[in-house]
Motif scaffolding. Structure first.
Motif, PDB file in Angstrom:
ATOM      1  N   THR A  40     -27.980 -28.987  39.312  1.00 53.53           N
ATOM      2  CA  THR A  40     -26.802 -28.251  38.847  1.00 53.53           C
ATOM      3  C   THR A  40     -26.262 -27.396  39.988  1.00 53.53           C
ATOM      4  N   ASP A  41     -25.251 -26.598  39.699  1.00 54.26           N
ATOM      5  CA  ASP A  41     -24.780 -25.604  40.651  1.00 54.26           C
ATOM      6  C   ASP A  41     -25.618 -24.325  40.469  1.00 54.26           C
ATOM      7  N   PRO A  42     -25.550 -23.399  41.429  1.00 49.44           N
ATOM      8  CA  PRO A  42     -26.408 -22.199  41.353  1.00 49.44           C
ATOM      9  C   PRO A  42     -26.193 -21.338  40.118  1.00 49.44           C
ATOM     10  N   LEU A  43     -24.950 -21.149  39.673  1.00 44.62           N
ATOM     11  CA  LEU A  43     -24.717 -20.314  38.502  1.00 44.62           C
ATOM     12  C   LEU A  43     -25.270 -20.954  37.233  1.00 44.62           C
ATOM     13  N   THR A  44     -25.107 -22.268  37.124  1.00 44.89           N
ATOM     14  CA  THR A  44     -25.689 -22.965  35.975  1.00 44.89           C
ATOM     15  C   THR A  44     -27.203 -22.893  36.020  1.00 44.89           C
ATOM     16  N   ALA A  45     -27.772 -23.051  37.213  1.00 48.85           N
ATOM     17  CA  ALA A  45     -29.226 -22.955  37.350  1.00 48.85           C
ATOM     18  C   ALA A  45     -29.713 -21.575  36.923  1.00 48.85           C
ATOM     19  N   GLN A  46     -28.984 -20.524  37.332  1.00 46.52           N
ATOM     20  CA  GLN A  46     -29.361 -19.170  36.916  1.00 46.52           C
ATOM     21  C   GLN A  46     -29.368 -19.059  35.397  1.00 46.52           C
ATOM     22  N   ALA A  47     -28.333 -19.606  34.744  1.00 47.58           N
ATOM     23  CA  ALA A  47     -28.241 -19.513  33.292  1.00 47.58           C
ATOM     24  C   ALA A  47     -29.381 -20.261  32.611  1.00 47.58           C
ATOM     25  N   ILE A  48     -29.756 -21.408  33.133  1.00 48.78           N
ATOM     26  CA  ILE A  48     -30.834 -22.192  32.523  1.00 48.78           C
ATOM     27  C   ILE A  48     -32.173 -21.469  32.671  1.00 48.78           C
ATOM     28  N   VAL A  49     -32.452 -20.960  33.869  1.00 44.37           N
ATOM     29  CA  VAL A  49     -33.707 -20.243  34.091  1.00 44.37           C
ATOM     30  C   VAL A  49     -33.724 -18.956  33.253  1.00 44.37           C
ATOM     31  N   CYS A  50     -32.600 -18.255  33.204  1.00 43.22           N
ATOM     32  CA  CYS A  50     -32.514 -17.067  32.343  1.00 43.22           C
ATOM     33  C   CYS A  50     -32.779 -17.447  30.891  1.00 43.22           C
ATOM     34  N   GLY A  51     -32.220 -18.589  30.459  1.00 46.02           N
ATOM     35  CA  GLY A  51     -32.438 -19.037  29.089  1.00 46.02           C
ATOM     36  C   GLY A  51     -33.906 -19.260  28.795  1.00 46.02           C
ATOM     37  N   ALA A  52     -34.620 -19.852  29.741  1.00 52.50           N
ATOM     38  CA  ALA A  52     -36.047 -20.104  29.548  1.00 52.50           C
ATOM     39  C   ALA A  52     -36.814 -18.788  29.398  1.00 52.50           C
ATOM     40  N   VAL A  53     -36.536 -17.825  30.272  1.00 54.24           N
ATOM     41  CA  VAL A  53     -37.246 -16.543  30.241  1.00 54.24           C
ATOM     42  C   VAL A  53     -36.848 -15.737  29.004  1.00 54.24           C
ATOM     43  N   ARG A  54     -35.549 -15.716  28.701  1.00 54.00           N
ATOM     44  CA  ARG A  54     -35.081 -14.948  27.541  1.00 54.00           C
ATOM     45  C   ARG A  54     -35.640 -15.506  26.244  1.00 54.00           C
ATOM     46  N   GLU A  55     -35.601 -16.823  26.063  1.00 48.65           N
ATOM     47  CA  GLU A  55     -36.092 -17.413  24.823  1.00 48.65           C
ATOM     48  C   GLU A  55     -37.593 -17.205  24.655  1.00 48.65           C
ATOM     49  N   THR A  56     -38.337 -17.210  25.744  1.00 47.43           N
ATOM     50  CA  THR A  56     -39.777 -16.963  25.654  1.00 47.43           C
ATOM     51  C   THR A  56     -40.040 -15.543  25.173  1.00 47.43           C
ATOM     52  N   PHE A  57     -39.228 -14.597  25.634  1.00 44.63           N
ATOM     53  CA  PHE A  57     -39.363 -13.216  25.166  1.00 44.63           C
ATOM     54  C   PHE A  57     -38.912 -13.099  23.709  1.00 44.63           C
TER      55      PHE A  57
END
Length: 344
Positions: free
Chosen positions: A105-122
């Motif tokens: 993906t592009d960097p901003l999309t990658a940030q959103a996906i990784v954030c999604g993984a961390v946020r959903e785990t919390f």
């Protein structure tokens, strides 16, 4: 956990979940009367912890009353919040550019996906992969103030970037490893493009059943969960059982995390074809899920069966309630909600 609206059906042999309206939707897709919807990005995390008998994975069981895949076991996960593309978040570990190359993906999309993984785990497990510095991580997150922030995140009253800023935290992207990618079939009304990640439970933190969509949580070895699925005791969708099986070779959580860089992230998307009057549903590279449905009998699968829905979360009628997962790891948090979420 992404949700959907589907009819209900008892699971067939094995632990695979099969929605009865699929054949009609597949036929509609084939004749052009059904236009596929664009999949929404999602992320889900296989959270691991070490036991004397090897790593165990944290799993949620969807409430039996859920319209979609009630009673199915899945991992913490859900849709990506578009706001996570709009703001720079505190970050540690591989750069956004590195993650973009890994995720395709592009960097901003990658940030959103990784954030999604961390946020959903919390949000769903109460575990936070973040720290005040690049080499620290928060400890206990069970206090009332943490719970208030978690609920604000769930309600989307608070963005993840705002949450991290308020707490003075950096997302620890080095604690995640990208593992697999599954896309919901084109004939599904609600579709997800889901990245699966692996992570180790941080020292000092504990999981809890924080999801309103789950009635219990367990820590269970992948081999034991797969055995329960094969016996028809544990209900799962193809992305869940496939990723569980892929974890079996690793003797520790750290070993699995180290192996993440070598995992194939080519997206898995089901194919539906018509062959000699039968509908054939298959997942390339995953022959165990191939399904044949006889023409004129839309609810009766012929031969091997399988299913997928919102793949990540793969969370997926009222199926028979699965038996309590076997193995030495037992229920997730004996003193917490997981133990009181209802009989298994």
């Amino acid at each position: 956990m992404p949700n959907g609206q589907h009819g209900q059906q008892q699971p067939p042999a094995g632990g695979q979940w099969y929605p009865p309206e699929w054949p009609d939707r597949i036929r509609a897709l084939a004749d052009g009367s059904l236009v596929p919807v664009d999949p929404r990005r999602a992320a889900t995390v296989m959270l691991l912890r070490d036991t004397p008998d090897g790593p165990a994975v944290h799993m949620l069981r969807r409430r039996a009353s859920m319209a979609f895949a009630g009673g199915a076991y899945a991992y913490p996960g859900g849709g990506v919040d578009p706001r996570d593309e709009e703001h720079q978040v505190g970050w540690a570990g591989p750069s956004r550019e590195d993650w973009a190359a890994r995720l395709g993906t592009d960097p901003l999309t990658a940030q959103a996906i990784v954030c999604g993984a961390v946020r959903e785990t919390f949000e769903e497990a109460g575990v936070l992969l973040a720290g005040q510095t690049p080499d620290t991580i928060v400890g206990d997150t069970t206090g009332d103030d943490w719970e208030a922030d978690r609920q604000a995140l769930v309600a989307r009253e608070l963005s993840f970037a705002e949450f991290l800023d308020r707490r003075g935290l950096r997302l620890r992207s080095d604690l995640l490893g990208a593992w697999a990618r599954w896309i919901t079939p084109e004939f599904e009304p609600r579709r997800y493009d889901t990245w699966f990640f692996v992570a180790a439970l941080p020292e000092g933190q504990r999981t809890r059943n924080a999801s309103t969509e789950a009635d219990r949580t367990v820590w269970i070895r992948p081999v034991d969960a797969a055995a329960g699925y094969d016996k028809g005791e544990l209900l799962m969708m193809p992305p869940t059982i496939s990723t569980l099986r892929s974890l079996e070779p690793y003797g520790s959580a750290a070993g699995a995390l180290a192996a993440a860089t070598a995992q194939d992230l080519a997206p898995v998307l089901a194919r539906a074809t018509l062959e000699d009057g039968e509908l054939v549903l298959s997942w390339p590279g995953h022959d165990e899920f191939t399904k044949r449905v006889r023409s004129g009998d839309p609810t009766a699968p012929a031969g091997p069966t399988g299913a997928t829905g919102p793949t990540g979360p793969a969370h997926p009628a009222r199926p028979a309630r699965p038996a309590r997962p076997a193995g030495p790891t037992g229920p997730a948090d004996p003193a917490g909600p997981a133990a009181s979420g209802g009989p298994a």
